[in-house]
Design a protein around this motif. Sequence first.
Motif, PDB file in Angstrom:
ATOM      1  N   ALA A  29       0.831  -1.203   0.000  1.00 40.34           N
ATOM      2  CA  ALA A  29       0.000   0.000   0.000  1.00 40.34           C
ATOM      3  C   ALA A  29       0.868   1.257   0.000  1.00 40.34           C
ATOM      4  N   LEU A  30       0.295   2.336  -0.497  1.00 42.41           N
ATOM      5  CA  LEU A  30       0.987   3.617  -0.585  1.00 42.41           C
ATOM      6  C   LEU A  30       1.569   4.053   0.756  1.00 42.41           C
ATOM      7  N   LYS A  31       0.767   3.968   1.809  1.00 40.01           N
ATOM      8  CA  LYS A  31       1.202   4.405   3.136  1.00 40.01           C
ATOM      9  C   LYS A  31       2.419   3.601   3.609  1.00 40.01           C
ATOM     10  N   GLU A  41       3.535  10.382   1.303  1.00 42.08           N
ATOM     11  CA  GLU A  41       2.699   9.629   0.371  1.00 42.08           C
ATOM     12  C   GLU A  41       2.608  10.370  -0.960  1.00 42.08           C
ATOM     13  N   GLU A  42       2.526  11.677  -0.893  1.00 42.19           N
ATOM     14  CA  GLU A  42       2.430  12.503  -2.096  1.00 42.19           C
ATOM     15  C   GLU A  42       3.682  12.351  -2.968  1.00 42.19           C
ATOM     16  N   LYS A  45       3.665   8.903  -4.528  1.00 46.09           N
ATOM     17  CA  LYS A  45       2.647   8.853  -5.582  1.00 46.09           C
ATOM     18  C   LYS A  45       3.153   9.522  -6.861  1.00 46.09           C
ATOM     19  N   LYS A  49       4.008   7.702 -10.449  1.00 44.63           N
ATOM     20  CA  LYS A  49       3.337   8.176 -11.665  1.00 44.63           C
ATOM     21  C   LYS A  49       4.375   8.447 -12.761  1.00 44.63           C
ATOM     22  N   SER A  54       1.860   1.360 -10.684  1.00 39.21           N
ATOM     23  CA  SER A  54       0.576   1.496  -9.981  1.00 39.21           C
ATOM     24  C   SER A  54       0.784   0.984  -8.562  1.00 39.21           C
ATOM     25  N   ALA A  56      -1.088   0.166  -4.752  1.00 37.97           N
ATOM     26  CA  ALA A  56      -2.346  -0.125  -4.047  1.00 37.97           C
ATOM     27  C   ALA A  56      -2.697   1.079  -3.160  1.00 37.97           C
ATOM     28  N   LYS A  57      -3.934   1.500  -3.240  1.00 38.03           N
ATOM     29  CA  LYS A  57      -4.354   2.692  -2.486  1.00 38.03           C
ATOM     30  C   LYS A  57      -4.857   2.345  -1.087  1.00 38.03           C
ATOM     31  N   LEU A  58      -5.200   1.102  -0.841  1.00 42.01           N
ATOM     32  CA  LEU A  58      -5.791   0.714   0.428  1.00 42.01           C
ATOM     33  C   LEU A  58      -4.765   0.491   1.530  1.00 42.01           C
TER      34      LEU A  58
END
Length: 59
Positions: A29-31, A41-42, A45, A49, A54, A56-58
Amino acid sequence: MAERFERHRQPWRPDEIQKLHTLAKKGMALKAIAKALTRSEESVKERAKLDGLSIAKLH
């Protein structure tokens, strides 16, 4: 108050980019990736990109 990151505005090192790719491919996950890389996180991300990854956002 938002977390403070010591790596704020620091350029990505090749080893960090490699770790980002590895963790993203594992489906983390991103976190969790942000914490592992000690980046926001930003920031994670944005870099993902740029590299066409890609994440996982969860969780």
